[in-house]
Write an enzyme that holds these catalytic residues in place. Structure first.
Site, PDB file in Angstrom:
ATOM      1  N   CYS A 273       1.241 -20.599 -16.756  1.00 29.62           N
ATOM      2  CA  CYS A 273       2.613 -21.041 -16.427  1.00 29.62           C
ATOM      3  C   CYS A 273       2.757 -22.549 -16.263  1.00 29.62           C
ATOM      4  O   CYS A 273       3.879 -23.059 -16.276  1.00 29.62           O
ATOM      5  CB  CYS A 273       3.083 -20.347 -15.154  1.00 29.62           C
ATOM      6  SG  CYS A 273       2.877 -18.577 -15.195  1.00 29.62           S
TER       7      CYS A 273
ATOM      8  N   HIS B   8       8.845 -24.108 -11.896  1.00 28.08           N
ATOM      9  CA  HIS B   8       8.500 -22.880 -12.618  1.00 28.08           C
ATOM     10  C   HIS B   8       9.202 -21.724 -11.908  1.00 28.08           C
ATOM     11  O   HIS B   8       9.159 -21.614 -10.685  1.00 28.08           O
ATOM     12  CB  HIS B   8       6.985 -22.707 -12.607  1.00 28.08           C
ATOM     13  CG  HIS B   8       6.551 -21.353 -13.055  1.00 28.08           C
ATOM     14  ND1 HIS B   8       7.079 -20.756 -14.172  1.00 28.08           N
ATOM     15  CD2 HIS B   8       5.659 -20.472 -12.522  1.00 28.08           C
ATOM     16  CE1 HIS B   8       6.520 -19.566 -14.323  1.00 28.08           C
ATOM     17  NE2 HIS B   8       5.662 -19.373 -13.339  1.00 28.08           N
TER      18      HIS B   8
ATOM     19  N   ASN C 288      10.359 -14.357 -14.661  1.00 23.71           N
ATOM     20  CA  ASN C 288       9.305 -15.353 -14.854  1.00 23.71           C
ATOM     21  C   ASN C 288       8.870 -15.336 -16.322  1.00 23.71           C
ATOM     22  O   ASN C 288       8.266 -14.372 -16.770  1.00 23.71           O
ATOM     23  CB  ASN C 288       8.138 -15.006 -13.921  1.00 23.71           C
ATOM     24  CG  ASN C 288       6.939 -15.922 -14.094  1.00 23.71           C
ATOM     25  OD1 ASN C 288       6.871 -16.713 -15.035  1.00 23.71           O
ATOM     26  ND2 ASN C 288       5.985 -15.808 -13.188  1.00 23.71           N
TER      27      ASN C 288
END
Ligand code: UT7
Length: 344
Positions: free
Chosen positions: A124, A271, A301
């Site tokens: 990520c 994020h 996500n």
């Protein structure tokens, strides 16, 4: 010398899956997912759509964006693609295991014949690492001028849809930016674009976010019957604690070392993993939550795609103004983390 973001793009699969749709299949609820994560929906790619497809679409949008805004002289994405010197792509869900790099497939799909292409695998944190990598490589050689930085994910393919503590978190999508190096002797112009990046890792947490099967440590064996799709395994609590810590530290460090007062900061683009992680970091830093841009309600996500998707939303909606000071910040498997300071 400046490194400016001159185009942004995103590609979101049309199929939208609500929390309620998941709750109709597994033991969860819209209320639990929203209250524990801030997530309301996720988008899922159709069968046959791979990370390179979404990545190339997002990159094409970024090329078009630069053309539409009159920031380049080229008239079509095809023409502009030929001027791209480098493609840096981050994905935890590359088209193929090991090789070819997904960036090479994107290079082919775009017809970016003059571009070098490379993948990075820091989960990520990929966009943050990718932006710094591409910027450094542009600066390293005067012949290189433009690069595409792409985060693209089809996480639905490595999600265990029966694991309620895990599958509710992830979604598919891609985001991309086109960056350009400008040599300038103008002191003021030197203060725009990518100003600073912090990168870090803590390999002691390598097991906390992991796809266990398929690599040289745990290869597939001949004749083995696979009963389950290889899926992301996660120690949610450990990742949560790591995330709050590194987001807090990274933001505090950038603001202190670059002398940034709270009122000078337009937005933090984190994020998009979990709204509670952001709220906890905001509280520790005494930064109002409104300074953090959140869109996990819509996309969940999307790993390395989450920050460039958010950048594209903000850019297209006009919420980012020329001269705005923004910080991206994120964390991911590895474990890895980082942040970019950008003057828009
Ligand atoms: O890009 C990086 C990706 N990873 C992350 O960002 C993960 C970071 N971690 C987290 O976001 C959180 O740890 C989770 C959202 C994964 C979990 O939230 P939590 O508040 O830490 O929940 P928990 O794991 O402590 O579970 C609390 C309870 C448990 O029930 P009991 O044992 O208390 O009866 C779970 O079984 O919630 C239960 N639970 C659920 N209930 C309904 C776990 N998942 C669900 C669910 N629906 N989907």
């Amino acid at each position: 010398m400046t490194i400016e973001i001159i185009g942004t793009g995103r590609s979101i699969p049309p199929r939208r899956v609500s929390n309620q749709e998941l709750a109709d299949r597994i033991d969860t609820s819209d209320e639990w997912i929203r209250s524990h994560t801030g997530i309301g929906n996720r988008h899922i790619a159709e069968e046959g759509v791979a990370a390179s497809d979404l990545g190339a679409d997002a990159a094409r949008e970024a090329l078009l964006c630069a053309i539409d805004r009159g920031l380049v002289t080229e008239k079509t994405p095809e023409e502009l693609a030929l001027t791209v010197d480098l493609i840096v792509l981050s994905s935890a869900t590359q088209d193929f295991f090991s090789h070819p790099a997904t960036s090479c497939i994107v290079q082919h799909l775009l017809g970016a014949k003059n571009a070098a292409a490379m993948d990075i695998t820091v989960a990520c944190s990929g966009f943050i690492y990718g932006l710094e990598t591409a910027a450094a490589m542009l600066k390293a050689d005067f012949r290189r001028k433009r690069a595409l930085v792409i985060g693209t994910e089809v996480l639905s393919r490595i999600t265990n849809w029966d694991d309620r503590s895990n599958c509710i978190l992830f979604g598919d999508g891609a985001g991309a930016v086109l960056i350009e190096k400008n040599d300038t002797s103008n002191q003021n112009a030197g203060q725009t674009g990518l100003l600073r990046t912090i990168l870090g890792s803590d390999g002691s947490g390598w097991e906390y976010l992991i796809l266990r099967r398929g690599g040289s440590r745990n290869p597939w064996k001949k004749g083995e019957v696979v009963e389950e799709v290889p899926a992301i395994a996660m120690n949610g609590q450990a990742v949560y604690n790591f995330a709050v810590g590194v987001i807090t530290e990274t933001l505090a460090r950038i603001m202190k070392e670059e002398n940034i007062a709270l009122e000078d900061l337009a937005l933090v683009i984190p994020h998009q993993a979990n709204a509670r992680i952001i709220q906890a970091a905001a509280k520790r830093l005494k930064i109002p939550e409104e300074k953090f841009y959140l869109n996990m309600e819509e996309y969940a996500n999307t790993s390395s795609a989450s920050i460039p998707i958010a950048l594209d939303e903000l850019n297209r909606s006009g919420k980012l103004k020329k001269g705005d000071l923004i910080i991206t910040v994120g964390f991911g498997g590895g474990l890895t983390y980082g942040g970019n300071l950008i003057r828009w």
